[in-house]
Design an enzyme around this catalytic site. Structure first.
Site, PDB file in Angstrom:
ATOM      1  N   THR A 112       0.815  -1.224   0.000  1.00  0.00           N
ATOM      2  CA  THR A 112       0.000   0.000   0.000  1.00  0.00           C
ATOM      3  C   THR A 112       0.846   1.270   0.000  1.00  0.00           C
ATOM      4  O   THR A 112       0.339   2.356  -0.265  1.00  0.00           O
ATOM      5  CB  THR A 112      -0.896   0.044   1.243  1.00  0.00           C
ATOM      6  OG1 THR A 112      -0.038   0.146   2.401  1.00  0.00           O
ATOM      7  CG2 THR A 112      -1.758  -1.199   1.364  1.00  0.00           C
ATOM      8  N   ASP A 207      18.340  -0.247   4.080  1.00  0.00           N
ATOM      9  CA  ASP A 207      19.114  -1.430   3.705  1.00  0.00           C
ATOM     10  C   ASP A 207      20.573  -1.081   3.434  1.00  0.00           C
ATOM     11  O   ASP A 207      21.483  -1.845   3.776  1.00  0.00           O
ATOM     12  CB  ASP A 207      18.497  -2.082   2.462  1.00  0.00           C
ATOM     13  CG  ASP A 207      17.240  -2.879   2.803  1.00  0.00           C
ATOM     14  OD1 ASP A 207      17.023  -3.170   3.990  1.00  0.00           O
ATOM     15  OD2 ASP A 207      16.478  -3.200   1.882  1.00  0.00           O
TER      16      ASP A 207
HETATM   17  C1  PRP Z   1      12.072   4.556   4.123  1.00  0.00           C
HETATM   18  C2  PRP Z   1      12.667   5.910   4.476  1.00  0.00           C
HETATM   19  C3  PRP Z   1      11.449   6.679   4.938  1.00  0.00           C
HETATM   20  C4  PRP Z   1      10.363   6.119   4.042  1.00  0.00           C
HETATM   21  C5  PRP Z   1      10.087   7.125   2.964  1.00  0.00           C
HETATM   22  O1  PRP Z   1      11.853   3.816   5.249  1.00  0.00           O
HETATM   23  O2  PRP Z   1      13.688   5.822   5.419  1.00  0.00           O
HETATM   24  O3  PRP Z   1      11.129   6.485   6.295  1.00  0.00           O
HETATM   25  O4  PRP Z   1      10.855   4.907   3.471  1.00  0.00           O
HETATM   26  O5  PRP Z   1       9.019   6.700   2.175  1.00  0.00           O
HETATM   27  P1  PRP Z   1       7.643   7.489   2.133  1.00  0.00           P
HETATM   28  O6  PRP Z   1       7.968   8.922   1.990  1.00  0.00           O
HETATM   29  O7  PRP Z   1       6.966   6.922   0.913  1.00  0.00           O
HETATM   30  O8  PRP Z   1       6.883   7.175   3.386  1.00  0.00           O
HETATM   31  P2  PRP Z   1      11.301   2.284   5.182  1.00  0.00           P
HETATM   32  O9  PRP Z   1       9.817   2.260   5.220  1.00  0.00           O
HETATM   33  O10 PRP Z   1      11.937   1.582   4.026  1.00  0.00           O
HETATM   34  O11 PRP Z   1      11.759   1.676   6.554  1.00  0.00           O
HETATM   35  P3  PRP Z   1      13.242   1.386   7.087  1.00  0.00           P
HETATM   36  O12 PRP Z   1      13.906   2.717   7.341  1.00  0.00           O
HETATM   37  O13 PRP Z   1      12.977   0.638   8.348  1.00  0.00           O
HETATM   38  O14 PRP Z   1      13.994   0.585   6.064  1.00  0.00           O
END
Ligand code: PRP
Ligand code: URA
Length: 213
Positions: A112, A207
């Site tokens: 989503t 990652d």
């Molecule tokens: C990544 C990044 C942000 C988010 C940005 O985190 O660090 O928090 O995605 O995406 P958005 O603007 O579409 O919300 P992720 O969800 O991959 O989690 P992680 O940092 O735990 O890998």
């Protein structure tokens, strides 16, 4: 790059731009990536704290009295969005060692692309603090918007949002949701791809920082 967004500061300092280019390179190792994220955070923090109020004090030097300035007792909090935001914390506290650190746990649901909340721990005196939320990536904007909404409920003095790379779609969504929150970014990229990744971006920041590719 569209730098005309209201309340958005593009940090175009050559040192920041150089380091962002190294960060983007797919051949940059996790070790170097972590180091670069931290260094960029320090340089961006310099700009994001430019408006801290000063007060005049008198200091006795070995030669005489100096009328000089210090920061006027503002309390700061740095709040990384887990996980990737953690990579920016050391770089921030290098400049503002007295800052308290809060944590907001959010991840994007892969289907989503909506943020899923799993943790929130903020300084108990957040109402007295100016908050800088940090996350390397602003993609759809969902995570940043949600983090700001959570923190606003706790009534901090002010909130800023700092990211390294952003997408125009995320910037627009963020400004619409939180027009009162200044954004600091080192790059505004072209667009998002069908998986919600920033193009050209740098891939998955979490990652690459933690070596979980
Ligand atoms: C990544 C990044 C942000 C988010 C940005 O985190 O660090 O928090 O995605 O995406 P958005 O603007 O579409 O919300 P992720 O969800 O991959 O989690 P992680 O940092 O735990 O890998
Ligand atoms: N999160 C990331 O880490 N990278 C992107 O490009 C988008 C979201």
């Amino acid at each position: 790059m569209n730098t005309e967004f209201k309340n958005v500061t593009w940090i175009d300092h050559p040192l920041v731009q150089h380091k962002v280019s190294l960060l983007r390179d797919e051949n940059t190792s996790s070790k170097d990536f972590r180091q670069l994220v931290s260094e960029i955070a320090t340089l961006m923090c310099f700009e994001a704290t430019r408006d801290l109020p000063l007060k005049e004090v008198e200091v006795k030097t070995p030669v005489g009295m100096a009328n000089t300035n210090i920061i006027a007792g503002r309390k700061l909090a740095v709040v990384p969005i887990l996980r990737a935001g953690l990579g920016m914390v050391d770089g921030m506290v290098a400049l503002i060692p007295g800052a308290r650190i809060g944590h907001i746990g959010l991840y994007r649901d892969h289907e989503t692309l909506q943020p899923v909340e799993y943790y929130c721990k903020l300084p108990h005196d957040i109402e007295e603090r100016d908050v800088i939320i940090v996350d390397p990536m602003l993609a759809t904007g969902g995570s940043a918007i949600d983090a700001v909404s959570q923190i606003k409920k706790r009534n901090p003095r002010s909130i800023k949002f700092m990211c390294i790379i952003s997408a125009p779609e995320g910037i627009k969504a963020f400004i619409e949701a939180h027009p009162d929150v200044p954004v600091y970014t080192a790059a505004i990229d072209k667009c998002l791809n069908e998986h919600g990744y920033i193009v050209p971006g740098l891939g998955d920041a979490g990652d690459r920082i933690f070596g979980t590719l």
